[in-house]
Design a protein around this motif. Structure first.
Motif, PDB file in Angstrom:
ATOM      1  N   LYS A   1     -38.282  -0.708 -11.728  1.00 61.33           N
ATOM      2  CA  LYS A   1     -37.323  -1.782 -12.003  1.00 61.33           C
ATOM      3  C   LYS A   1     -36.694  -2.280 -10.701  1.00 61.33           C
ATOM      4  O   LYS A   1     -36.449  -3.486 -10.541  1.00 61.33           O
ATOM      5  CB  LYS A   1     -36.240  -1.281 -12.967  1.00 61.33           C
ATOM      6  CG  LYS A   1     -36.762  -0.984 -14.370  1.00 61.33           C
ATOM      7  CD  LYS A   1     -35.648  -0.669 -15.349  1.00 61.33           C
ATOM      8  CE  LYS A   1     -35.031   0.685 -15.099  1.00 61.33           C
ATOM      9  NZ  LYS A   1     -34.026   1.040 -16.150  1.00 61.33           N
ATOM     10  N   PHE A   2     -36.451  -1.373  -9.773  1.00 55.95           N
ATOM     11  CA  PHE A   2     -35.874  -1.740  -8.479  1.00 55.95           C
ATOM     12  C   PHE A   2     -36.805  -2.697  -7.730  1.00 55.95           C
ATOM     13  O   PHE A   2     -36.371  -3.729  -7.224  1.00 55.95           O
ATOM     14  CB  PHE A   2     -35.633  -0.474  -7.655  1.00 55.95           C
ATOM     15  CG  PHE A   2     -35.055  -0.717  -6.288  1.00 55.95           C
ATOM     16  CD1 PHE A   2     -33.683  -0.703  -6.081  1.00 55.95           C
ATOM     17  CD2 PHE A   2     -35.880  -0.964  -5.201  1.00 55.95           C
ATOM     18  CE1 PHE A   2     -33.145  -0.923  -4.817  1.00 55.95           C
ATOM     19  CE2 PHE A   2     -35.362  -1.193  -3.936  1.00 55.95           C
ATOM     20  CZ  PHE A   2     -33.983  -1.175  -3.747  1.00 55.95           C
TER      21      PHE A   2
ATOM     22  N   ALA B   1     -29.144  -7.089  -8.376  1.00 57.51           N
ATOM     23  CA  ALA B   1     -29.877  -6.319  -9.388  1.00 57.51           C
ATOM     24  C   ALA B   1     -30.434  -5.046  -8.771  1.00 57.51           C
ATOM     25  O   ALA B   1     -30.375  -3.965  -9.382  1.00 57.51           O
ATOM     26  CB  ALA B   1     -31.003  -7.166  -9.974  1.00 57.51           C
ATOM     27  N   ARG B   2     -30.962  -5.140  -7.561  1.00 60.49           N
ATOM     28  CA  ARG B   2     -31.494  -3.945  -6.896  1.00 60.49           C
ATOM     29  C   ARG B   2     -30.403  -2.917  -6.644  1.00 60.49           C
ATOM     30  O   ARG B   2     -30.630  -1.709  -6.781  1.00 60.49           O
ATOM     31  CB  ARG B   2     -32.187  -4.349  -5.585  1.00 60.49           C
ATOM     32  CG  ARG B   2     -33.603  -4.886  -5.793  1.00 60.49           C
ATOM     33  CD  ARG B   2     -34.318  -5.110  -4.477  1.00 60.49           C
ATOM     34  NE  ARG B   2     -33.872  -6.341  -3.833  1.00 60.49           N
ATOM     35  CZ  ARG B   2     -34.392  -7.529  -4.056  1.00 60.49           C
ATOM     36  NH1 ARG B   2     -35.384  -7.667  -4.915  1.00 60.49           N
ATOM     37  NH2 ARG B   2     -33.943  -8.599  -3.427  1.00 60.49           N
ATOM     38  N   GLN B   3     -29.212  -3.393  -6.268  1.00 56.42           N
ATOM     39  CA  GLN B   3     -28.090  -2.481  -6.058  1.00 56.42           C
ATOM     40  C   GLN B   3     -27.760  -1.736  -7.344  1.00 56.42           C
ATOM     41  O   GLN B   3     -27.493  -0.530  -7.344  1.00 56.42           O
ATOM     42  CB  GLN B   3     -26.861  -3.262  -5.584  1.00 56.42           C
ATOM     43  CG  GLN B   3     -25.640  -2.393  -5.311  1.00 56.42           C
ATOM     44  CD  GLN B   3     -25.846  -1.414  -4.186  1.00 56.42           C
ATOM     45  OE1 GLN B   3     -26.259  -1.801  -3.090  1.00 56.42           O
ATOM     46  NE2 GLN B   3     -25.576  -0.144  -4.429  1.00 56.42           N
ATOM     47  N   GLY B   4     -27.819  -2.451  -8.468  1.00 55.11           N
ATOM     48  CA  GLY B   4     -27.546  -1.829  -9.760  1.00 55.11           C
ATOM     49  C   GLY B   4     -28.563  -0.754 -10.102  1.00 55.11           C
ATOM     50  O   GLY B   4     -28.211   0.328 -10.592  1.00 55.11           O
ATOM     51  N   PHE B   5     -29.840  -1.027  -9.808  1.00 56.48           N
ATOM     52  CA  PHE B   5     -30.880  -0.044 -10.093  1.00 56.48           C
ATOM     53  C   PHE B   5     -30.794   1.144  -9.132  1.00 56.48           C
ATOM     54  O   PHE B   5     -31.123   2.272  -9.502  1.00 56.48           O
ATOM     55  CB  PHE B   5     -32.258  -0.694 -10.025  1.00 56.48           C
ATOM     56  CG  PHE B   5     -32.522  -1.658 -11.149  1.00 56.48           C
ATOM     57  CD1 PHE B   5     -32.290  -1.280 -12.470  1.00 56.48           C
ATOM     58  CD2 PHE B   5     -32.991  -2.941 -10.892  1.00 56.48           C
ATOM     59  CE1 PHE B   5     -32.535  -2.164 -13.512  1.00 56.48           C
ATOM     60  CE2 PHE B   5     -33.228  -3.831 -11.944  1.00 56.48           C
ATOM     61  CZ  PHE B   5     -32.992  -3.438 -13.252  1.00 56.48           C
TER      62      PHE B   5
ATOM     63  N   ALA C   1     -34.484  -0.237   1.692  1.00 55.72           N
ATOM     64  CA  ALA C   1     -34.896  -1.560   1.222  1.00 55.72           C
ATOM     65  C   ALA C   1     -33.686  -2.473   1.049  1.00 55.72           C
ATOM     66  O   ALA C   1     -33.758  -3.676   1.332  1.00 55.72           O
ATOM     67  CB  ALA C   1     -35.661  -1.439  -0.086  1.00 55.72           C
ATOM     68  N   LEU C   2     -32.579  -1.916   0.583  1.00 60.43           N
ATOM     69  CA  LEU C   2     -31.364  -2.715   0.440  1.00 60.43           C
ATOM     70  C   LEU C   2     -30.853  -3.164   1.803  1.00 60.43           C
ATOM     71  O   LEU C   2     -30.333  -4.273   1.954  1.00 60.43           O
ATOM     72  CB  LEU C   2     -30.281  -1.896  -0.281  1.00 60.43           C
ATOM     73  CG  LEU C   2     -30.472  -1.688  -1.789  1.00 60.43           C
ATOM     74  CD1 LEU C   2     -29.440  -0.704  -2.311  1.00 60.43           C
ATOM     75  CD2 LEU C   2     -30.364  -3.014  -2.532  1.00 60.43           C
ATOM     76  N   ASP C   3     -31.005  -2.296   2.793  1.00 60.14           N
ATOM     77  CA  ASP C   3     -30.512  -2.592   4.130  1.00 60.14           C
ATOM     78  C   ASP C   3     -31.420  -3.556   4.888  1.00 60.14           C
ATOM     79  O   ASP C   3     -30.951  -4.467   5.584  1.00 60.14           O
ATOM     80  CB  ASP C   3     -30.374  -1.285   4.917  1.00 60.14           C
ATOM     81  CG  ASP C   3     -29.799  -1.503   6.310  1.00 60.14           C
ATOM     82  OD1 ASP C   3     -28.800  -2.244   6.428  1.00 60.14           O
ATOM     83  OD2 ASP C   3     -30.341  -0.938   7.268  1.00 60.14           O
ATOM     84  N   LYS C   4     -32.749  -3.378   4.742  1.00 59.67           N
ATOM     85  CA  LYS C   4     -33.695  -4.148   5.542  1.00 59.67           C
ATOM     86  C   LYS C   4     -34.438  -5.231   4.769  1.00 59.67           C
ATOM     87  O   LYS C   4     -35.195  -5.998   5.355  1.00 59.67           O
ATOM     88  CB  LYS C   4     -34.718  -3.192   6.175  1.00 59.67           C
ATOM     89  CG  LYS C   4     -34.085  -2.177   7.120  1.00 59.67           C
ATOM     90  CD  LYS C   4     -35.153  -1.327   7.797  1.00 59.67           C
ATOM     91  CE  LYS C   4     -34.527  -0.361   8.794  1.00 59.67           C
ATOM     92  NZ  LYS C   4     -35.545   0.427   9.523  1.00 59.67           N
ATOM     93  N   GLY C   5     -34.240  -5.269   3.450  1.00 60.94           N
ATOM     94  CA  GLY C   5     -34.949  -6.253   2.634  1.00 60.94           C
ATOM     95  C   GLY C   5     -36.222  -5.662   2.044  1.00 60.94           C
ATOM     96  O   GLY C   5     -36.709  -4.625   2.507  1.00 60.94           O
ATOM     97  N   THR C   6     -36.754  -6.316   1.024  1.00 64.31           N
ATOM     98  CA  THR C   6     -37.913  -5.771   0.311  1.00 64.31           C
ATOM     99  C   THR C   6     -39.175  -5.758   1.161  1.00 64.31           C
ATOM    100  O   THR C   6     -40.149  -5.086   0.812  1.00 64.31           O
ATOM    101  CB  THR C   6     -38.171  -6.571  -0.984  1.00 64.31           C
ATOM    102  OG1 THR C   6     -38.236  -7.972  -0.662  1.00 64.31           O
ATOM    103  CG2 THR C   6     -37.066  -6.348  -1.988  1.00 64.31           C
ATOM    104  N   ASN C   7     -39.200  -6.485   2.282  1.00 64.64           N
ATOM    105  CA  ASN C   7     -40.355  -6.415   3.185  1.00 64.64           C
ATOM    106  C   ASN C   7     -40.498  -5.025   3.786  1.00 64.64           C
ATOM    107  O   ASN C   7     -41.540  -4.698   4.368  1.00 64.64           O
ATOM    108  CB  ASN C   7     -40.227  -7.451   4.306  1.00 64.64           C
ATOM    109  CG  ASN C   7     -40.546  -8.861   3.830  1.00 64.64           C
ATOM    110  OD1 ASN C   7     -41.257  -9.034   2.840  1.00 64.64           O
ATOM    111  ND2 ASN C   7     -40.013  -9.851   4.515  1.00 64.64           N
TER     112      ASN C   7
END
Length: 239
Positions: free
Chosen positions: A169-170, A178-182, A212-218
């Motif tokens: 889901k993340f 949304a990612r923070q919530g997951f 991933a939250l810090d650097k982005g999904t890349n």
């Protein structure tokens, strides 16, 4: 609806092109066959599309079948994997009554010598934006890794299914909120695990999510590429 229930049980679909346009043939229990247009399907599902010859064979095709069967098996475990993801195959025929040539050309994979080719198509997006698998290795492990990179779904038997479910889901979330919530949900799940060894493994999940939250999904792709380079340079053992 019936589509969701059907796809929850299937996990594998086969694409074909007829006069009416590109269709998705969901094989449930022949002769019961249902058809949906690919754009319609992409309104509700992420899709891994394998483009191949009409009658494929060999090691790469067997690997694809194993991936699909492994995913289908995991679908029988409610709550342990995303149900909005499908694995699909499109056959391209360049002789006699040709099939799907135009679509293959539009995706840049008209040369059957390179088959099979794999694409990840994200829900709600046009097929032209699909992510193409660029690796030379098209075996079970390589394609499973591509699926996990794009969707967060672990095709092979999961070591920690509770965390895999949240991780999927993340990865598929559309924005940082949304990612923070997951990520917070994953932290709660990690704390609830009864075994200390599972909690230690869960910490790795949380570490990757925070990165991933810090650097982005890349970050997922860049880290995967880094590990692949280490493997090819002999700096890390595959096991």
């Amino acid at each position: 609806g019936w589509v969701s229930c059907l796809c929850l049980l299937i996990g594998t679909c086969y694409l074909c092109q007829q006069d009416a346009g590109l269709l998705t043939n969901l094989l449930f229990d022949p002769p019961f066959i249902f058809y949906l247009r690919l754009p319609h399907l992409l309104q509700s599902f992420d899709v891994l599309l394998k483009v191949d010859k009409s009658y494929p064979y060999g090691e790469n095709h067997e690997a694809f079948k194993s991936v699909a069967e492994s995913y289908q098996e995991q679908l029988s475990k409610p709550g342990r994997i995303r149900s909005d993801f499908l694995i699909a195959k499109m056959g391209v025929q360049n002789y006699g009554e040709t099939q799907n040539q135009d679509f293959a050309k539009s995706m840049g994979v008209a040369d059957e010598e390179t088959y099979p080719e794999y694409f990840y198509m994200k829900k709600g997006q046009d097929p032209s934006t699909a992510v193409r698998y660029e690796g030379e290795d098209k075996g079970f492990d390589a394609i499973s890794a591509f699926i996990k990179e794009q969707t967060g779904i672990r095709i092979a038997e999961s070591l920690l299914p509770e965390m895999d479910a949240v991780a999927a889901k993340f990865v598929s979330a559309d924005d940082d909120k949304a990612r923070q919530g997951f990520a917070e949900e994953a932290s709660t799940v990690a704390k609830s695990l009864p075994q200390e060894t599972d909690q230690t493994l869960a910490e790795l999940y949380l570490k990757v999510m925070n990165k991933a939250l810090d650097k982005g999904t890349n970050y997922f792709k860049s880290e995967t590429d880094r590990i692949k380079r280490m493997l090819s340079d002999g700096k890390m053992k595959k096991d």
